[in-house]
Write a protein that holds these residues in place. Sequence first.
Motif, short mmCIF file in Angstrom:
data_model
loop_
_atom_site.label_atom_id
_atom_site.label_comp_id
_atom_site.label_asym_id
_atom_site.label_seq_id
_atom_site.Cartn_x
_atom_site.Cartn_y
_atom_site.Cartn_z
N MET A 189 -37.14 11.02 4.28
CA MET A 189 -36.04 10.40 5.00
C MET A 189 -34.98 9.90 4.02
SD MET A 189 -36.28 7.45 7.81
CE MET A 189 -34.97 6.32 8.03
N ALA A 190 -33.72 10.18 4.29
CA ALA A 190 -32.62 9.78 3.42
C ALA A 190 -32.36 8.29 3.55
CB ALA A 190 -31.37 10.56 3.79
N THR A 191 -32.12 7.65 2.41
CA THR A 191 -31.77 6.23 2.44
C THR A 191 -30.49 6.03 1.63
OG1 THR A 191 -32.96 5.59 0.45
CG2 THR A 191 -34.22 5.58 2.51
N THR A 192 -29.81 4.94 1.90
CA THR A 192 -28.57 4.65 1.18
C THR A 192 -28.86 4.16 -0.24
OG1 THR A 192 -28.54 2.43 2.13
CG2 THR A 192 -27.23 4.11 3.23
N GLU A 193 -30.11 3.79 -0.53
CA GLU A 193 -30.46 3.33 -1.87
C GLU A 193 -30.55 4.49 -2.85
OE1 GLU A 193 -32.70 2.16 0.80
OE2 GLU A 193 -31.22 0.57 1.02
N GLN A 194 -30.88 5.69 -2.35
CA GLN A 194 -31.03 6.82 -3.25
C GLN A 194 -29.66 7.27 -3.77
OE1 GLN A 194 -33.37 8.82 -0.16
NE2 GLN A 194 -34.86 9.29 -1.75
N PHE A 195 -29.60 7.46 -5.07
CA PHE A 195 -28.36 7.85 -5.76
C PHE A 195 -27.24 6.83 -5.52
CE2 PHE A 195 -30.32 12.07 -4.52
CZ PHE A 195 -30.91 12.32 -5.75
N SER A 196 -27.60 5.57 -5.33
CA SER A 196 -26.60 4.53 -5.04
C SER A 196 -25.66 4.28 -6.20
CB SER A 196 -27.28 3.23 -4.63
OG SER A 196 -28.06 2.74 -5.69
N GLN A 197 -26.05 4.68 -7.42
CA GLN A 197 -25.17 4.47 -8.58
C GLN A 197 -23.88 5.28 -8.47
OE1 GLN A 197 -28.18 5.90 -8.57
NE2 GLN A 197 -28.47 7.36 -10.22
N ALA A 198 -23.82 6.23 -7.55
CA ALA A 198 -22.58 6.99 -7.32
C ALA A 198 -21.44 6.04 -6.93
CB ALA A 198 -22.78 8.05 -6.25
N ALA A 199 -21.77 4.95 -6.26
CA ALA A 199 -20.76 3.99 -5.81
C ALA A 199 -20.09 3.27 -6.99
CB ALA A 199 -21.38 2.96 -4.87
N ASN A 200 -20.71 3.29 -8.17
CA ASN A 200 -20.11 2.65 -9.33
C ASN A 200 -18.86 3.37 -9.80
OD1 ASN A 200 -22.23 0.84 -9.30
ND2 ASN A 200 -23.41 1.96 -10.82
N ARG A 201 -18.81 4.68 -9.61
CA ARG A 201 -17.68 5.46 -10.12
C ARG A 201 -16.83 6.10 -9.03
NH1 ARG A 201 -18.78 9.59 -14.49
NH2 ARG A 201 -16.53 9.56 -14.51
N TRP A 202 -17.35 6.17 -7.82
CA TRP A 202 -16.66 6.91 -6.76
C TRP A 202 -16.35 6.02 -5.57
CZ3 TRP A 202 -15.26 11.88 -7.81
CH2 TRP A 202 -15.88 12.50 -8.91
N ASP A 203 -15.24 6.26 -4.92
CA ASP A 203 -14.86 5.56 -3.70
C ASP A 203 -15.56 6.25 -2.53
OD1 ASP A 203 -13.70 4.33 -1.54
OD2 ASP A 203 -11.63 4.76 -2.13
N LEU A 204 -16.82 5.92 -2.33
CA LEU A 204 -17.65 6.62 -1.35
C LEU A 204 -17.15 6.47 0.08
CD1 LEU A 204 -21.27 5.99 -2.69
CD2 LEU A 204 -19.84 8.03 -2.95
N GLU A 205 -16.71 5.28 0.46
CA GLU A 205 -16.30 5.08 1.85
C GLU A 205 -15.10 5.96 2.20
OE1 GLU A 205 -18.24 3.61 4.06
OE2 GLU A 205 -19.55 3.33 2.35
N THR A 206 -14.11 6.00 1.32
CA THR A 206 -12.94 6.85 1.56
C THR A 206 -13.35 8.31 1.55
OG1 THR A 206 -11.51 5.22 0.51
CG2 THR A 206 -10.64 7.46 0.71
N LEU A 207 -14.19 8.67 0.60
CA LEU A 207 -14.66 10.05 0.50
C LEU A 207 -15.43 10.47 1.74
CD1 LEU A 207 -14.81 12.62 -1.15
CD2 LEU A 207 -16.69 11.63 -2.44
N TYR A 208 -16.34 9.62 2.21
CA TYR A 208 -17.09 9.92 3.44
C TYR A 208 -16.13 10.11 4.62
CZ TYR A 208 -21.45 8.21 1.19
OH TYR A 208 -22.54 8.01 0.37
N ALA A 209 -15.15 9.23 4.74
CA ALA A 209 -14.21 9.31 5.86
C ALA A 209 -13.38 10.58 5.79
CB ALA A 209 -13.30 8.08 5.87
N ASP A 210 -12.89 10.91 4.59
CA ASP A 210 -12.07 12.11 4.43
C ASP A 210 -12.88 13.38 4.65
OD1 ASP A 210 -10.02 10.36 3.94
OD2 ASP A 210 -9.82 10.84 1.81
N LEU A 211 -14.11 13.39 4.17
CA LEU A 211 -14.97 14.56 4.39
C LEU A 211 -15.34 14.70 5.87
CD1 LEU A 211 -17.27 14.48 1.24
CD2 LEU A 211 -15.55 16.20 1.81
N ALA A 212 -15.51 13.58 6.55
CA ALA A 212 -15.79 13.62 7.99
C ALA A 212 -14.60 14.24 8.72
CB ALA A 212 -16.08 12.22 8.52
N SER A 213 -13.40 13.93 8.27
CA SER A 213 -12.21 14.55 8.84
C SER A 213 -12.21 16.05 8.60
CB SER A 213 -10.96 13.96 8.17
OG SER A 213 -10.29 13.12 9.02
N ALA A 214 -12.56 16.45 7.39
CA ALA A 214 -12.60 17.88 7.06
C ALA A 214 -13.68 18.59 7.86
CB ALA A 214 -12.84 18.06 5.56
N LYS A 215 -14.78 17.88 8.12
CA LYS A 215 -15.91 18.46 8.87
C LYS A 215 -15.62 18.48 10.37
CE LYS A 215 -20.80 17.54 9.89
NZ LYS A 215 -21.93 16.64 9.67
#
Length: 171
Positions: A1-27
């Motif tokens: 099962m996927a959790t938000t804790e896995q690979f959470s260090q991505a948030a240190n360098r990337w704007d995940l919320e904006t990226l998720y929202a923009d990718l959701a738009s693309a999807k």
Amino acid sequence: MATTEQFSQAANRWDLETLYADLASAKGKRLTPVEKLHLRGLLCGYSPSEIAEKLGKNPKGVETDLCATVYRYVKNLVDKCSEKIENWRNITEWLDESGYQNQSPAKLPASELLPENSVINVTNISIENNQIVFLINLRIPKSQASEASIQNLDLCEDILKDSIFKGSNGS
């Protein structure tokens, strides 16, 4: 099962919320937790095989998943639909070029520019007259040198008061 804790260090360098929202738009709809998980793995610099290994999944399955989902969404988002993905690293390069990284690793964080024990707090962020306004509380501890100059100012005030007092008494 996927959790938000896995690979959470991505948030240190990337704007995940904006990226998720923009990718959701693309999807055309929200990203699934698994899509977010695989994307974070890529953003952490892991290959699809390494992501699969860390998640205990089949490497071919993760690669197939990425090709059918995240890779497609990113290509659409960054307008690279006609380009072939030569390597999984293309995804992070394209997202970096499109400005989704929080900060370049070459830049110094503000905390390294300030004296030790300084505190920076963003107290409010608002939009006023088409401008983003940040209210910041910055606390910089005073050094021993500034304490000495403050004490000298107090002495100067005392000397001035004495000379004014003496001058008005006719002495």
